[in-house]
Design an enzyme around this catalytic site. Structure first.
Site, PDB file in Angstrom:
ATOM      1  N   SER A  23     -22.113 -21.642  -4.245  1.00 38.20           N
ATOM      2  CA  SER A  23     -22.555 -20.442  -3.532  1.00 38.20           C
ATOM      3  C   SER A  23     -22.355 -20.642  -2.038  1.00 38.20           C
ATOM      4  CB  SER A  23     -24.020 -20.127  -3.856  1.00 38.20           C
ATOM      5  OG  SER A  23     -24.853 -21.239  -3.632  1.00 38.20           O
ATOM      6  N   MET A  24     -21.853 -19.588  -1.370  1.00 37.83           N
ATOM      7  CA  MET A  24     -21.477 -19.674   0.031  1.00 37.83           C
ATOM      8  C   MET A  24     -22.107 -18.570   0.870  1.00 37.83           C
ATOM      9  SD  MET A  24     -17.416 -20.653  -0.408  1.00 37.83           S
ATOM     10  CE  MET A  24     -17.012 -19.042  -1.110  1.00 37.83           C
ATOM     11  N   GLY A  25     -23.272 -18.085   0.447  1.00 34.75           N
ATOM     12  CA  GLY A  25     -23.956 -17.055   1.209  1.00 34.75           C
ATOM     13  C   GLY A  25     -23.166 -15.763   1.251  1.00 34.75           C
ATOM     14  N   ALA A  26     -23.041 -15.183   2.440  1.00 33.87           N
ATOM     15  CA  ALA A  26     -22.356 -13.897   2.592  1.00 33.87           C
ATOM     16  C   ALA A  26     -20.876 -13.980   2.234  1.00 33.87           C
ATOM     17  CB  ALA A  26     -22.517 -13.395   4.023  1.00 33.87           C
ATOM     18  N   GLY A  69     -19.764 -15.231  -0.459  1.00 37.13           N
ATOM     19  CA  GLY A  69     -19.628 -15.142  -1.900  1.00 37.13           C
ATOM     20  C   GLY A  69     -19.775 -16.477  -2.588  1.00 37.13           C
ATOM     21  N   GLY A 117     -29.944 -17.454  -5.261  1.00 34.31           N
ATOM     22  CA  GLY A 117     -29.220 -18.450  -6.035  1.00 34.31           C
ATOM     23  C   GLY A 117     -29.699 -18.527  -7.472  1.00 34.31           C
ATOM     24  N   ASP A 118     -30.999 -18.372  -7.672  1.00 29.98           N
ATOM     25  CA  ASP A 118     -31.558 -18.371  -9.029  1.00 29.98           C
ATOM     26  C   ASP A 118     -31.029 -17.175  -9.817  1.00 29.98           C
ATOM     27  OD1 ASP A 118     -33.086 -20.515  -8.045  1.00 29.98           O
ATOM     28  OD2 ASP A 118     -34.691 -19.162  -7.424  1.00 29.98           O
TER      29      ASP A 118
END
Length: 325
Positions: free
Chosen positions: A222-225, A227, A253-254
């Site tokens: 996961s890379m935040g904004a 994607g 993230g969950d």
């Protein structure tokens, strides 16, 4: 299909809403709410909202279980938590909606007595008979050794169960050795274990593939904004979310893990799993607490997610040095 989540260190999330939050001064809160939390609890909540059969287990303080018990009853989640002496910790979330920022203050958890861990193992062994998926998520409570993570993953794999592992630091390093089915580190967590060499999609893709080489079937970074990267050892995809208003980043993230498992259970392609998982995460960003909107809204969100194939050149990577981990 039955799914179980394991939360060894749950928390009561106390969310305080403070617009234009500032350090070292008096801030005026406009509202506050309390929710049953912890990474595995959140995953169970999202899966239950989606209509899947979920059991939640782990370690829960005997002095204040009521908020969890009410939450599980309302969501239709089967409660198999082991009660331990003391009160479940509180995690304070300061949400600044005006600036779309969230500040977390996490208190330490309860050190469980050895008898409670033994009871928990018995519960998990019982659940492994008729639960196909397990999600082991969150930090270890004080006093529980790192070895508990890989031992538990290996134990579940011996029952032919699929295991999702969402932990960080030394626990992630140890857990990878037991070859869970699915892991979802973020960029910081990859850096912590020296698997992210450089910046950009190529570096992230290489890190994901290295974890695939260790025997993990599906890796999500996961890379935040920006994607998320989805890698199954053959395909390497980049899921790019649309811009949305962020109410809170807690649980995003969950939700991505829950959406991934929902897609796997339904037999979707990796492309559609990436869309589904990202839609779950986007829904979480727009909500306070672990709650999903109706399916029609999730489907609409998924349709707005762009999924691209990462440069095939990324598929050739240097084998990971197991001794470094």
């Amino acid at each position: 299909m039955n799914i179980a989540t394991i939360t060894l260190n749950p928390a009561i999330d106390q969310t305080v809403f403070v617009d234009h939050f500032q350090l070292n001064t008096v801030n005026r809160a406009r509202a506050m709410q309390r929710d049953a939390g912890g990474k595995g609890v959140n995953v169970a909540s999202f899966l239950a909202d989606y209509g899947l059969s979920v059991t939640a287990t782990g370690l829960l303080g005997a002095e204040n279980p009521h908020i969890f018990e009410r939450h599980f009853a309302a969501k239709g989640i089967t409660d198999r938590f082991v009660r331990v002496p003391g009160a479940t910790r509180i995690g304070v979330k300061i949400v600044d909606e005006a600036n779309q920022q969230t500040t977390d203050i996490n208190l330490p958890g309860l050190p469980p007595p050895p008898a409670a861990l033994n009871t928990l193992i018995d519960v998990i062994d019982e659940l492994a008979v008729n639960h196909e998926w397990f999600v082991l998520a969150g930090k270890l409570p004080p006093g529980v050794p790192i070895e508990f993570i890989p031992n538990l993953v290996a134990r579940l794999r011996s029952f032919n169960c699929n295991v999702t592992l969402d932990v960080s630091g030394p626990a992630l390093i140890a857990g990878l050795q037991a070859q869970p089915s699915l892991v979802k580190p973020n960029l910081d967590e990859l850096r912590q274990i020296d698997l992210l060499d450089g910046e950009g999609l190529e570096a992230v893709g290489n890190a994901a593939r290295r974890i695939n080489q260790m025997g993990v079937e599906l890796v999500i970074v996961s890379m935040g904004a920006q994607g998320a990267i989805f890698s199954d050892g053959t395909q390497l995809l980049h899921a790019i979310p649309p811009s949305v208003t962020v109410r809170s980043t807690v649980g995003a993230g969950d939700a991505m893990i829950a959406g991934t498992i929902a897609g796997l259970v339904e037999g979707l392609s990796l492309t559609e799993i990436a869309r589904r998982a990202t839609a779950f995460s986007l829904a979480a960003l727009g909500s306070i607490g672990a709650h999903l909107p109706p399916r029609a809204e999730l489907i609409a969100l998924a349709a707005k997610v762009t999924v691209t194939v990462v440069d095939p050149a990324v598929t050739t990577v240097t084998p990971v040095d197991q001794e470094k981990l």
